[in-house]
Design a protein around this motif. Sequence first.
Motif, PDB file in Angstrom:
ATOM      1  N   HIS A 187       0.889  -1.188  -0.047  1.00  0.00           N
ATOM      2  CA  HIS A 187       0.054   0.126   0.011  1.00  0.00           C
ATOM      3  C   HIS A 187       0.927   1.130   0.004  1.00  0.00           C
ATOM      4  O   HIS A 187       0.212   2.351   0.319  1.00  0.00           O
ATOM      5  CB  HIS A 187      -1.042  -0.030   1.136  1.00  0.00           C
ATOM      6  CG  HIS A 187      -2.196  -0.993   1.310  1.00  0.00           C
ATOM      7  ND1 HIS A 187      -3.108  -0.672   0.559  1.00  0.00           N
ATOM      8  CD2 HIS A 187      -2.321  -2.110   1.619  1.00  0.00           C
ATOM      9  CE1 HIS A 187      -4.025  -1.562   0.243  1.00  0.00           C
ATOM     10  NE2 HIS A 187      -3.698  -2.678   1.180  1.00  0.00           N
ATOM     11  N   LEU A 188       2.098   0.946  -0.057  1.00  0.00           N
ATOM     12  CA  LEU A 188       2.951   2.380  -0.032  1.00  0.00           C
ATOM     13  C   LEU A 188       2.923   3.386  -1.324  1.00  0.00           C
ATOM     14  O   LEU A 188       3.191   4.510  -1.050  1.00  0.00           O
ATOM     15  CB  LEU A 188       4.522   2.005   0.328  1.00  0.00           C
ATOM     16  CG  LEU A 188       4.629   1.172   1.560  1.00  0.00           C
ATOM     17  CD1 LEU A 188       6.261   0.750   1.587  1.00  0.00           C
ATOM     18  CD2 LEU A 188       4.060   1.785   2.824  1.00  0.00           C
ATOM     19  N   SER A 189       2.411   2.846  -2.382  1.00  0.00           N
ATOM     20  CA  SER A 189       2.111   3.680  -3.497  1.00  0.00           C
ATOM     21  C   SER A 189       1.096   4.676  -3.175  1.00  0.00           C
ATOM     22  O   SER A 189       1.110   5.966  -3.465  1.00  0.00           O
ATOM     23  CB  SER A 189       1.878   2.974  -4.886  1.00  0.00           C
ATOM     24  OG  SER A 189       0.674   2.185  -4.582  1.00  0.00           O
ATOM     25  N   ARG A 223      11.217  -3.840  -0.891  1.00  0.00           N
ATOM     26  CA  ARG A 223      12.291  -3.024  -1.036  1.00  0.00           C
ATOM     27  C   ARG A 223      11.774  -2.062  -1.943  1.00  0.00           C
ATOM     28  O   ARG A 223      11.806  -0.753  -1.996  1.00  0.00           O
ATOM     29  CB  ARG A 223      13.420  -3.774  -1.570  1.00  0.00           C
ATOM     30  CG  ARG A 223      14.319  -4.202  -0.326  1.00  0.00           C
ATOM     31  CD  ARG A 223      15.821  -4.750  -0.866  1.00  0.00           C
ATOM     32  NE  ARG A 223      15.559  -5.873  -1.647  1.00  0.00           N
ATOM     33  CZ  ARG A 223      15.870  -7.153  -1.411  1.00  0.00           C
ATOM     34  NH1 ARG A 223      15.887  -7.481  -0.059  1.00  0.00           N
ATOM     35  NH2 ARG A 223      15.555  -8.146  -2.336  1.00  0.00           N
ATOM     36  N   ASP A 224      11.124  -2.483  -3.289  1.00  0.00           N
ATOM     37  CA  ASP A 224      10.766  -1.680  -4.287  1.00  0.00           C
ATOM     38  C   ASP A 224       9.798  -0.543  -3.953  1.00  0.00           C
ATOM     39  O   ASP A 224       9.750   0.507  -4.209  1.00  0.00           O
ATOM     40  CB  ASP A 224      10.094  -2.466  -5.528  1.00  0.00           C
ATOM     41  CG  ASP A 224      11.225  -3.317  -6.152  1.00  0.00           C
ATOM     42  OD1 ASP A 224      12.551  -2.968  -6.033  1.00  0.00           O
ATOM     43  OD2 ASP A 224      10.995  -4.302  -6.966  1.00  0.00           O
ATOM     44  N   ASN A 225       8.818  -1.080  -2.812  1.00  0.00           N
ATOM     45  CA  ASN A 225       7.921  -0.070  -2.570  1.00  0.00           C
ATOM     46  C   ASN A 225       8.372   0.751  -1.558  1.00  0.00           C
ATOM     47  O   ASN A 225       8.009   1.996  -1.599  1.00  0.00           O
ATOM     48  CB  ASN A 225       6.517  -0.948  -1.788  1.00  0.00           C
ATOM     49  CG  ASN A 225       5.713  -1.233  -3.027  1.00  0.00           C
ATOM     50  OD1 ASN A 225       4.641  -0.705  -3.248  1.00  0.00           O
ATOM     51  ND2 ASN A 225       6.002  -2.547  -3.675  1.00  0.00           N
ATOM     52  N   LEU A 226       8.953   0.221  -0.532  1.00  0.00           N
ATOM     53  CA  LEU A 226       9.818   1.235   0.429  1.00  0.00           C
ATOM     54  C   LEU A 226      10.576   2.305  -0.418  1.00  0.00           C
ATOM     55  O   LEU A 226      10.674   3.568   0.195  1.00  0.00           O
ATOM     56  CB  LEU A 226      10.693   0.474   1.180  1.00  0.00           C
ATOM     57  CG  LEU A 226      11.012   1.113   2.902  1.00  0.00           C
ATOM     58  CD1 LEU A 226       9.611   1.174   3.331  1.00  0.00           C
ATOM     59  CD2 LEU A 226      11.925   0.184   3.397  1.00  0.00           C
ATOM     60  N   ALA A 261      16.556  -1.316   5.123  1.00  0.00           N
ATOM     61  CA  ALA A 261      15.507  -0.260   5.237  1.00  0.00           C
ATOM     62  C   ALA A 261      16.389   1.044   5.562  1.00  0.00           C
ATOM     63  O   ALA A 261      16.154   2.177   4.979  1.00  0.00           O
ATOM     64  CB  ALA A 261      14.796  -0.584   6.458  1.00  0.00           C
ATOM     65  N   ILE A 262      17.650   1.001   6.071  1.00  0.00           N
ATOM     66  CA  ILE A 262      18.626   2.214   6.498  1.00  0.00           C
ATOM     67  C   ILE A 262      19.153   2.515   5.079  1.00  0.00           C
ATOM     68  O   ILE A 262      19.222   4.067   4.655  1.00  0.00           O
ATOM     69  CB  ILE A 262      19.565   1.938   7.256  1.00  0.00           C
ATOM     70  CG1 ILE A 262      18.961   1.683   8.694  1.00  0.00           C
ATOM     71  CG2 ILE A 262      20.730   2.917   7.658  1.00  0.00           C
ATOM     72  CD1 ILE A 262      19.911   1.002   9.717  1.00  0.00           C
TER      73      ILE A 262
END
Length: 319
Positions: A187-189, A223-226, A261-262
Amino acid sequence: MNDVSTFDWRAHFLASGEDADLPIVDAHQHYFDIEQHYYPWLNDRPLRPFRYGDYSSICRNFLPADYRRLSGRHRIVQTVVIEGEWDPATPADEVRFVESLALHEPTLAAMVGQVWLDREDAADLLRLYGDHPLVRGVRHKPVVTSLEAWREDFAAPGSMRDPRWRDGYARLAENGLHFELQAPWWHLSEAAELARDFPDVTIVVNHTALPADRSEQGLAGWRDNLALLAREPNVALKISGICIQGKAWPVESNRVVVNDAISIFDVSRCAFASNYPVDGVVNSLGEVLDGFKTIVRDRSLADRLALFHDNARRIYRLT
């Protein structure tokens, strides 16, 4: 080891470099009193499905004395209490409850209140929270769906694309509040659209965007969405909630999540947090904090301070 004395633990850590001296601002924890107050997910039976499995072990009171006991030798200097899914009929009462705890717990530095952005009382609650000295932001978990059911045009009522929900969200900036987002990574988009459309509102992503699927495909999607969301400058990331059901806090399998993440968000926009007592379903508080310390032990002292202390103080505007 909770410590809010005037001693400069930050300077002391820079001089010693010892993990034991590292001051920690726990950017995401909860307090529950299920005997005096109603939390549907803790008080009701049967229990709800949960990503960590059976959580009956945390269906009990968890108060400052419990946190202090479990933090052990770790140098907790401040904490941020996040709303604990209190009775949605009376969300402001949780702020009063946490305020009563703060009178006797000096490490309790700030909180995030519950709000339902698509409800008629949202505007009044946001004004109340904006005027409260403890409250820095709000959380309303938007409506989400499974990865299999999600589509690019997902816009269910109560979701991040719901116009009524967005009307409530639009009032955050005028009340000096940020938004805590808890939603799975697919849902990050939608969150990126929200960040662009409301650039004056900071979004703080909870629980590392929930990378529960540790398969190669699952981590690639996460990773792609983050990375998509990290393009927006008004977004920060809390690295928390990465326990794995049935396993002791797994340093090696969590290492890739923490380091990726970092790398994606940069040290300057990440903060570690315990998610306690919720993560107590699987691991002790000491195991969670020790795990984070182990993963970043080879980083600079400044980076370690940023991740455990400085960034949380900036994000939550702590004094």
